[in-house]
Design a protein around this motif. Structure first.
Motif, PDB file in Angstrom:
ATOM      1  N   UNK A 138       6.820  -4.257  14.912  1.00 52.72           N
ATOM      2  CA  UNK A 138       7.712  -5.334  14.502  1.00 52.72           C
ATOM      3  C   UNK A 138       8.510  -4.935  13.284  1.00 52.72           C
ATOM      4  N   UNK A 139       9.284  -5.891  12.752  1.00 50.97           N
ATOM      5  CA  UNK A 139      10.145  -5.631  11.599  1.00 50.97           C
ATOM      6  C   UNK A 139       9.840  -6.576  10.445  1.00 50.97           C
ATOM      7  N   UNK A 140       8.614  -7.078  10.394  1.00 55.78           N
ATOM      8  CA  UNK A 140       8.177  -7.913   9.279  1.00 55.78           C
ATOM      9  C   UNK A 140       7.483  -7.052   8.231  1.00 55.78           C
ATOM     10  N   UNK A 141       7.079  -7.691   7.127  1.00 52.94           N
ATOM     11  CA  UNK A 141       6.279  -7.018   6.119  1.00 52.94           C
ATOM     12  C   UNK A 141       4.813  -7.326   6.416  1.00 52.94           C
ATOM     13  N   UNK A 142       4.065  -6.325   6.842  1.00 54.14           N
ATOM     14  CA  UNK A 142       2.655  -6.459   7.215  1.00 54.14           C
ATOM     15  C   UNK A 142       1.840  -5.750   6.150  1.00 54.14           C
ATOM     16  N   UNK A 143       0.872  -6.439   5.545  1.00 45.68           N
ATOM     17  CA  UNK A 143       0.190  -5.864   4.385  1.00 45.68           C
ATOM     18  C   UNK A 143      -1.274  -6.297   4.268  1.00 45.68           C
ATOM     19  N   UNK A 178       7.154  -6.147  -3.748  1.00 42.67           N
ATOM     20  CA  UNK A 178       6.852  -7.566  -3.875  1.00 42.67           C
ATOM     21  C   UNK A 178       5.361  -7.839  -3.872  1.00 42.67           C
ATOM     22  N   UNK A 179       4.995  -9.078  -4.207  1.00 38.56           N
ATOM     23  CA  UNK A 179       3.592  -9.433  -4.422  1.00 38.56           C
ATOM     24  C   UNK A 179       2.772  -9.508  -3.152  1.00 38.56           C
ATOM     25  N   UNK A 180       3.415  -9.495  -1.981  1.00 37.94           N
ATOM     26  CA  UNK A 180       2.621  -9.434  -0.758  1.00 37.94           C
ATOM     27  C   UNK A 180       1.862  -8.114  -0.674  1.00 37.94           C
ATOM     28  N   UNK A 181       2.398  -7.084  -1.328  1.00 38.08           N
ATOM     29  CA  UNK A 181       1.721  -5.801  -1.454  1.00 38.08           C
ATOM     30  C   UNK A 181       0.820  -5.844  -2.685  1.00 38.08           C
ATOM     31  N   UNK A 182      -0.348  -5.221  -2.621  1.00 38.38           N
ATOM     32  CA  UNK A 182      -1.259  -5.272  -3.759  1.00 38.38           C
ATOM     33  C   UNK A 182      -0.606  -4.657  -4.991  1.00 38.38           C
ATOM     34  N   UNK A 236       3.045   4.305   1.999  1.00 35.24           N
ATOM     35  CA  UNK A 236       1.955   3.452   2.469  1.00 35.24           C
ATOM     36  C   UNK A 236       1.676   2.354   1.444  1.00 35.24           C
ATOM     37  N   UNK A 237       1.168   1.240   1.952  1.00 37.67           N
ATOM     38  CA  UNK A 237       0.765   0.128   1.098  1.00 37.67           C
ATOM     39  C   UNK A 237      -0.743  -0.014   1.111  1.00 37.67           C
ATOM     40  N   UNK A 238      -1.235  -1.193   1.552  1.00 38.12           N
ATOM     41  CA  UNK A 238      -2.661  -1.439   1.546  1.00 38.12           C
ATOM     42  C   UNK A 238      -3.421  -0.535   2.503  1.00 38.12           C
ATOM     43  N   UNK A 239      -4.649  -0.152   2.080  1.00 44.22           N
ATOM     44  CA  UNK A 239      -5.515   0.726   2.873  1.00 44.22           C
ATOM     45  C   UNK A 239      -6.910   0.124   2.916  1.00 44.22           C
ATOM     46  N   UNK A 240      -7.532   0.138   4.094  1.00 39.75           N
ATOM     47  CA  UNK A 240      -8.896  -0.381   4.246  1.00 39.75           C
ATOM     48  C   UNK A 240      -9.708   0.588   5.088  1.00 39.75           C
ATOM     49  N   UNK A 250      -1.145   0.131   5.864  1.00 43.31           N
ATOM     50  CA  UNK A 250       0.201  -0.402   6.077  1.00 43.31           C
ATOM     51  C   UNK A 250       1.192   0.725   5.830  1.00 43.31           C
ATOM     52  N   UNK A 251       1.948   1.078   6.862  1.00 46.23           N
ATOM     53  CA  UNK A 251       2.907   2.180   6.795  1.00 46.23           C
ATOM     54  C   UNK A 251       4.321   1.602   6.788  1.00 46.23           C
ATOM     55  N   UNK A 252       5.127   2.052   5.832  1.00 44.64           N
ATOM     56  CA  UNK A 252       6.469   1.495   5.627  1.00 44.64           C
ATOM     57  C   UNK A 252       7.546   2.376   6.259  1.00 44.64           C
TER      58      UNK A 252
END
Length: 726
Positions: free
Chosen positions: A457-462, A659-663, A693-697, A710-712
């Protein structure tokens, strides 16, 4: 069709006009068509496919066009401002107009002349005598003749007036500039721009190499010139005379503020550990926002501190600063206790502090107009940014006023700059992210990695979090102001919505049994921890303390919820059953804590701790609260080995602010996964094969390393708008 009325608006479909309190509201044709469809079916869900068919009929467009159009429409209506609600999002399905419009009665037609009057006596004006009226047939003929002459005269006048208007319109069109966006860089990885006060040069950050380069480009011609290189560069500000640049750079240590001539050379250090700064109008001083909440230092160009200002209304760190070239007032972008973004003005001596803007959405940057008669700011809603204007008087103190939209629907990186000749520079930077799984094949270290895309998709997933049984992934979708929680199977499939609130909901954590999810939410106006079932349902708040705007929430194997205290110095430990809370660290006055990660048995917590004297990766024993540093860098922990003898952590170079949606708002490039044993030895086990990359689990797996991240996907170039506020 009769007009529709809702709230302060009147929608006149026939005239293709939207009025607010009698004043026209500017809408693009597609936004107007979309509003007509939604209002016409108010109270009902309209599927995305239906909207694409009706608004973009016979045109091939992506769903992103609909999402952007809805975002523009919401801004125009003020949806979400002061409790106003008009358009509801039904995740993955469509939209619903939730206000209740009423149709106004149609305008009454003008009365027609009565040509069937009987033969009567009529008074002749001014004659004072009475005569007989002419026979009806004669009168009718005369009337028809007179009307024909009148019609011809009116037609002639209108035609002449139209000709004059056309000529005037051509003259105005030739003399009045229009807003034209033009691209000035073409490397697809350039951003954070700033324009010189005279509008003749730009400076920007280029990332088309292993490091970041500070580049200066003359807009009249010539090649771009690199004048500084570092791992991270940002916060570019031209001196008032355009001869120097103020910026922040960071390599292995803390960030440092530098001043450098525009031609390059040896930079001089101004301050260490700071991120945000601006010049005084005369170029002799610099205002520096400290990382501690609501505090501004005024330093001279040699680096000496002359005074400090404490802002009473900025309860958290200051995100941006600017100094008016005409009134000498400072403006500061901050956050209040309710998590709202605010803009304050203050005199350089700390007096006359005024809150003039309050937004529920994120304000990424703000600037004074060169004449001091306005403040411009960038406001982000989901993945688009609008430039808004607050008119102020150059002769009187600023007051709170309604903001005026200047540019909308920009896919910008959050930074902008304006010059004295009314040029605006920004970076067009569309981006989105998706979840990927990564697991190691083989036993060598670093090993061969196998990657699989999990969402599309083209949303911000985090902020992915893996369920205790390793079967589902929890994540958030959206930007600040509107973000909700979803889950998806680790093997892929259709995501399930867990929340659908009109607020900021993120940072979820699974309960030990995987049946509940704790998450951070701004629902109700105050950031708190909420609880919802793992399959969705009704959510409820469970915390009472002040939640940090990192919005970090965790859940221990022993049924205790952790959430970060405002200021980031400590965590609350919350019993969700009783509501009883306590602090994780008895004395957390030294430095900040991040990402507490429990060992499998719940007896130890790995945490990144930025203690000034000994920052690093620490382990806290939950039984006696003892603390021990095991590594000398504050790496971000993501999990433990199955036997509890080692900690996995991530390290990398800051890529961008998202933005704050990302840690903590930041993403990484050159990300690596390290395995650090309890005795302190460390080795690299994976180099992540992604640009950003953003968040990692971590996935609970005793056999092999497996993670979700989360890959940007992003591109960025610098654009300019001439006469942006005409």
């Amino acid at each position: 069709m009769p007009p529709w009325a809702f709230g302060p608006f009147v929608l006149d479909v026939s005239e293709r006009r939207l009025l607010r309190d009698g004043q026209p509201v500017a809408l693009t044709p597609k936004a107007f068509d979309l509003l007509c469809v939604l209002v016409g079916r108010h109270g009902h869900l309209v599927m995305k496919e239906q909207l694409l068919e009706q608004v973009w009929s016979n045109t091939a467009v992506e769903e992103a066009s609909l999402n952007r159009c809805v975002s523009v429409l919401r801004k125009a209506l003020g949806d979400g401002v002061a409790g106003a609600r008009y358009i509801e999002t039904v995740p993955k399905r469509g939209y619903r107009f939730v206000a209740t419009p009423t149709q106004l009665p149609p305008a009454a037609p003008a009365a027609e002349a009565d040509t069937s009057a009987p033969h009567t006596e009529q008074a002749q004006p001014g004659a004072g005598i009475t005569t007989l009226a002419a026979p009806p047939t004669y009168i009718a003929a005369v009337r028809r003749g007179v009307m024909a002459v009148v019609v011809l005269l009116i037609a002639g006048v209108l035609a002449y007036a139209a000709l004059i208007d056309v000529r005037k319109g051509r003259t105005l069109a030739a003399s009045k500039p229009t807003q034209v966006h033009r691209q000035v860089t073409f490397g697809a990885n350039e951003g954070a721009p700033s324009i010189s006060p005279d509008g003749q040069r730009i400076a920007y950050v280029s990332g088309n190499s292993d490091s970041r380069r500070l580049v200066v480009q003359d807009l009249q011609g010539g090649s771009p010139v690199s004048i500084f290189t570092s791992a991270e560069i940002g916060g570019l500000r031209w001196s008032p005379d355009g001869s120097e640049l103020l910026f922040v750079a960071r390599d292995a240590g803390p960030p440092v503020l530098y001043v450098l001539p525009r031609e390059g050379g040896t930079p001089r250090q101004m301050s260490a550990g700071q991120f945000v700064a601006c010049w005084s109008p005369d170029g002799r001083q610099i205002a520096v926002a400290q990382f501690l909440p609501g505090r501004i230092l005024i330093v001279d160009v040699a680096g000496g501190v002359s005074r400090a200002i404490s802002l009473t209304g900025a309860k958290r760190w200051i995100a941006d600063l600017d100094w008016s070239p005409t009134t000498g007032l400072l403006l500061a972008v901050g956050n209040d206790n309710q998590g709202r973004t605010t803009i304050w003005t203050v005199r350089p001596d700390g007096t006359d502090q005024r809150e003039i803007v309050v937004e529920h959405a994120e304000i990424t940057a703000a600037r004074w107009a060169s004449r001091g008669d306005a403040i411009y700011y960038f406001r982000r809603v989901e993945q688009t940014i609008s430039l808004l204007k607050i008119p102020v008087s150059a002769d009187a103190p600023p007051v709170r006023a309604a903001s005026l939209p200047i540019l909308t629907g920009l896919e910008a990186d959050g930074a902008f700059s304006i010059s004295s000749n009314r040029r605006l520079v920004y970076a067009r930077a569309p981006f989105y992210s998706n979840l990927w799984t990564v697991h190691m094949a083989g036993t060598t270290s670093p090993g061969r990695l196998v990657t699989t895309q999990l969402t599309h998709g083209t949303s911000l997933v985090e902020r992915p979090r893996v369920s205790p049984d390793g079967r589902r992934i929890l994540f958030n979708v959206g930007h600040a102001a509107l973000t909700n929680l979803f889950s998806v199977p680790l093997t892929g499939g259709e995501p399930t919505a867990l929340t659908s609130m009109q607020s900021f909901n993120l940072g979820g954590a699974w309960s030990a049994d995987g049946r509940s999810v704790a998450f951070a939410s701004t629902e109700g106006g105050k950031p708190r921890v909420w609880l919802v079932g793992a399959e969705g349902g009704t959510a409820r708040p469970i915390s009472s303390g002040d939640l940090s705007d990192s919005f970090d929430v965790g859940w221990s194997p022993t049924a205790q919820v952790l959430y970060q205290q405002a200021g980031n110095r400590n965590y609350y430990v919350l019993d969700p059953a009783t509501g009883v809370e306590r602090m994780l660290i008895a004395d957390a006055s030294h430095g900040w804590l991040f990402l507490p990660t429990y060992s499998p048995d719940g007896t130890r917590i790995a945490v990144a701790w930025s203690r000034p004297s000994d920052p690093g990766l620490w382990v806290i024993d939950t039984r006696d609260s003892s603390q021990r540093r095991i590594f000398d860098r504050p790496l971000m922990p993501i999990g433990w080995s199955a036997d509890g003898t080692a900690i996995y952590a991530v390290e990398g170079t800051r890529a961008a602010y998202r933005g704050l949606a990302t840690y903590l708002g930041e993403t990484l490039t050159k990300a690596q996964i390290l395995k650090i044993s309890i005795d302190g030895t460390a080795r690299i086990v994976a180099d992540l094969p992604f640009q950003e990359v953003g968040g990692i689990a971590m996935v609970p797996n005793g056999q092999r390393l497996e993670i979700v991240c989360a890959v940007y996907t992003s591109r960025s170039d610098v654009w300019i708008v001439d006469d942006f506020d005409e």
